[in-house]
Design a protein around this motif. Structure first.
Motif, PDB file in Angstrom:
ATOM      1  N   LEU A  40       0.878  -1.172   0.000  1.00  0.00           N
ATOM      2  CA  LEU A  40       0.000   0.000   0.000  1.00  0.00           C
ATOM      3  C   LEU A  40       0.914   1.220   0.000  1.00  0.00           C
ATOM      4  O   LEU A  40       1.509   1.559   1.020  1.00  0.00           O
ATOM      5  N   SER A  42       1.931   5.169  -0.789  1.00  0.00           N
ATOM      6  CA  SER A  42       1.536   6.568  -0.971  1.00  0.00           C
ATOM      7  C   SER A  42       2.680   7.281  -1.679  1.00  0.00           C
ATOM      8  O   SER A  42       3.763   7.451  -1.116  1.00  0.00           O
ATOM      9  N   LEU A 188      -4.074   8.790   0.864  1.00  0.00           N
ATOM     10  CA  LEU A 188      -4.661   7.588   1.462  1.00  0.00           C
ATOM     11  C   LEU A 188      -5.881   7.965   2.300  1.00  0.00           C
ATOM     12  O   LEU A 188      -5.864   7.875   3.528  1.00  0.00           O
ATOM     13  N   VAL A 193      -8.091   3.155   2.309  1.00  0.00           N
ATOM     14  CA  VAL A 193      -7.698   2.247   3.391  1.00  0.00           C
ATOM     15  C   VAL A 193      -8.713   1.110   3.526  1.00  0.00           C
ATOM     16  O   VAL A 193      -8.351  -0.060   3.732  1.00  0.00           O
ATOM     17  N   ALA A 196      -8.173  -1.312   0.696  1.00  0.00           N
ATOM     18  CA  ALA A 196      -6.954  -2.090   0.923  1.00  0.00           C
ATOM     19  C   ALA A 196      -7.176  -3.176   1.970  1.00  0.00           C
ATOM     20  O   ALA A 196      -6.719  -4.321   1.814  1.00  0.00           O
ATOM     21  N   SER A 197      -7.879  -2.836   3.036  1.00  0.00           N
ATOM     22  CA  SER A 197      -8.091  -3.825   4.101  1.00  0.00           C
ATOM     23  C   SER A 197      -8.942  -4.998   3.623  1.00  0.00           C
ATOM     24  O   SER A 197      -8.813  -6.120   4.125  1.00  0.00           O
ATOM     25  N   GLN A 200      -6.343  -6.715   0.411  1.00  0.00           N
ATOM     26  CA  GLN A 200      -4.919  -6.991   0.600  1.00  0.00           C
ATOM     27  C   GLN A 200      -4.708  -7.841   1.845  1.00  0.00           C
ATOM     28  O   GLN A 200      -5.506  -7.814   2.791  1.00  0.00           O
ATOM     29  N   ARG A 205       2.776  -1.023   4.323  1.00  0.00           N
ATOM     30  CA  ARG A 205       2.401   0.355   4.003  1.00  0.00           C
ATOM     31  C   ARG A 205       3.663   1.188   3.819  1.00  0.00           C
ATOM     32  O   ARG A 205       4.510   1.255   4.717  1.00  0.00           O
ATOM     33  N   ALA A 207       4.997   4.939   2.881  1.00  0.00           N
ATOM     34  CA  ALA A 207       4.802   6.370   2.639  1.00  0.00           C
ATOM     35  C   ALA A 207       6.171   6.926   2.293  1.00  0.00           C
ATOM     36  O   ALA A 207       7.057   6.976   3.144  1.00  0.00           O
TER      37      ALA A 207
END
Length: 595
Positions: A40, A42, A188, A193, A196-197, A200, A205, A207
């Motif tokens: 995930l 960003s 995000l 989120v 993704a939860s 995935q 994650r 960033a």
């Protein structure tokens, strides 16, 4: 820092493209902790994320081999929000994966779906597409998702903003549960989120440090402009920067059409992108920009999503964007993957506070200035002329022969002058503009709100007070004379500043105007010379009828008794005496019938 090895074939592709070191997002997805995990990420637009996920899925698709197996059902699926971005991703992955024998197929709206189905049936390793078209192929069983090992969602926040949530969920539900899912998004928000939860597993994650790095190579400038001179400011910015490719943003389709027509009229090679264009027209416009036939693209925000143009060094916001996200997305079209870029926000004075809030929300402190002036552009033109290949490159024997003929007939000064004239003829002329932040600009703003001031001189030395000299030009309303171009034309013809010109009166067949006494001789000496515009300027006999009367000087002390009562007002509405010139004519009777 060198690129970590992803695969020998991909490593060679990076070297061939002169990729010496990874960007932060590329380095992050290639770290050992990210190996074979859902991600995930960003990362801002322009940070090199296409190459990042192209490298990240290498181990998943190759499994240690150097070449991919024969293409049958796709092994990887990349979903992008727009046609342009999907086609751009296809091009990027094509050179990156070429050495590994990858067959890549794109599936996007606006293209022939039957041709896409034939390509899918012939076999593909990687499929790149937009949500709606991919769902259509899945529903029609043209796309086999059973062998997918990796799914990439590129610019996921954009896809949700565009309303593709249901399509994305349908696509992800159709893929194997054990796939890798790599989700890339500039921001995000909660919706990302949540997505993704759901789709995935134990996602890492990431960033990227300095998440604004995608915009770190952009020089932001805020340009003060008069509300009436926005188009002229765009012209001067294009001429000042001379970028190989420029994006000019407007907020509506109508504004795009108008600005494109204006720039074409000025001599720019310009195309437009808006939602009313078909896919074929959009492709033609983008290809014209890529191969250099056009250097300017005027676009709306939606139409420009996903565009990645080589050599795009300049973005101009001709109209203020609606919010910070739109502003950053617009600006992010330049300064990509380590290239430098400039983003110019045009700010009319009435919109300054809104612009300041927008910039503050974006965390930017740009340099404020007025638009480039004619003099600044001319100075740059001189330098560009001296550095132009037409001057610097060696000439061949045929050119030498022509040169000898010219030297025999003309002096070196005449030849050099002709060369300079030919060079300048290909350049759109710069526009006379004001900086609302300067003293002259503040006077111009007062004129915009004070119709009486529009006929006053910008200083007290000339104007209706009788100290100026009047001239006439043989162009008027019937020739579409307009102050917007008449005033710059007069300044250019006469070699004077706009502050030296007072009243301008446009009639049907001519225009009369006033020049300050101190500048009149210079103006006449220059204006009497022939000019390409074929507009004749001669002295006028005096101020035209209706020119503003001389302004009164300061009042002295009032005479004694000046403030006394004038006596009682006549009762009953009686006349105070005859009017000058006789009695007022009787008003005709009012008609009451409407039949």
């Amino acid at each position: 820092m060198a690129f970590p090895s992803a695969s020998p074939a991909l490593d060679r592709a990076l070297v061939a493209r002169n990729y010496d070191e990874p960007t932060p997002v590329q380095a992050a997805v290639l770290e050992a902790v990210a190996h074979e995990r859902d991600l995930l990420v960003s990362a801002q637009t322009g940070s090199g994320k296409t190459v990042a996920y192209g490298l990240a899925i290498a181990s998943t698709l190759l499994g240690g081999a150097e070449m991919l197996p024969e293409a049958t059902a796709p092994l990887a699926l990349v979903v992008a929000p727009t046609r342009e971005l999907a086609l751009q991703v296809e091009r990027e992955l094509a050179w990156l994966w070429e050495g590994a024998g990858a067959r890549i197929v794109s599936c996007v709206g606006g293209m022939d779906p039957r041709a896409e189905r034939r390509k899918l049936a012939a076999g593909a390793h990687i499929v790149v597409g937009t949500p709606g078209r991919l769902r259509d192929h899945l529903e029609r069983h043209g796309l086999d998702a059973s062998q997918l090992r990796a799914v990439v969602l590129d610019e996921a926040d954009e896809m949700l903003d565009l309303g593709f949530r249901e399509d994305l969920e349908f696509i992800l539900d159709a893929t194997p549960v054990e796939r890798r899912t790599l989700l890339f998004s500039a921001t995000l928000p909660k919706a990302i989120v949540t997505l993704a939860s759901r789709y995935q597993r134990d996602a890492l994650r990431i960033a990227v440090a300095g998440g604004e790095r995608g915009h770190a190579d952009i020089e932001h400038r805020a340009i003060r402009v008069s509300a009436k001179e926005v188009e002229s400011a765009v012209v001067n910015l294009l001429r000042f920067h001379e970028s190989p490719a420029t994006l000019v943003f407007a907020n509506t389709r109508e504004a795009v059409r108008h600005l494109q027509a204006t720039l074409q009229e000025r001599g720019f090679a310009v195309v437009a992108l808006s939602g009313e264009l078909g896919q074929h027209e959009r492709n033609q416009a983008l290809q014209a920009l890529r191969d250099g036939r056009a250097r300017v693209c005027v676009a709306t925000d939606v139409a420009a999503r996903g565009i990645d143009l080589p050599n795009l060094d300049l973005v101009i916001h001709a109209e203020l964007p609606h919010d910070r996200e739109v502003f950053q997305h617009r600006s992010g079209r330049t300064g990509r993957a380590g290239r430098k870029g400039v983003s110019c926000l045009l700010v009319p004075h009435p919109r300054r506070r809104r612009a300041e809030r927008l910039l503050m929300d974006a965390g930017l402190k740009p340099e404020w200035s007025g638009p480039p002036t004619v003099e600044e552009i001319r100075d740059l033109d001189r330098l560009r002329f001296l550095a132009d290949p037409i001057v610097t490159e060696p000439v061949d024997e045929e050119d030498h022969e022509l040169a000898r003929l010219l030297v025999a007939e003309r002096s070196p000064e005449e030849i050099a002058g002709a060369l300079a004239r030919i060079w300048r003829m290909r350049l759109p002329p710069a526009e006379e503009v004001t900086d609302p932040g300067s003293d002259e600009g503040r006077r111009e703003r007062r004129r915009e709100f004070d119709p009486i001031a529009a006929d006053r001189p910008s200083h007290g030395g000339h104007g209706g007070g009788g100290t100026g000299v009047w001239f006439r030009a043989d162009v008027g309303r019937r020739q579409n004379a307009d102050p917007k171009w008449v005033l710059p034309m007069l300044c250019r013809r006469g070699g004077i500043d706009r502050g030296d010109i007072g009243s301008i009166r446009i009639f049907d067949q001519e225009t009369r105007f006033e020049v300050s006494a101190g500048a009149a001789a210079t103006f006449w000496a220059n204006a009497r010379k022939p000019d390409d515009e074929n507009i004749q300027i001669i002295p006028a006999d005096g101020a035209p009828e209706g020119a503003p009367a001389p302004r009164r000087g300061p009042r002295g002390p009032r005479p004694e008794g000046a403030g006394e009562s004038r006596g009682p007002r006549p009762a009953g509405g009686e006349s105070r005496g005859p009017r000058p010139g006789g009695e007022k004519p009787a008003r005709p009777p009012r008609r009451r019938d409407r039949g």
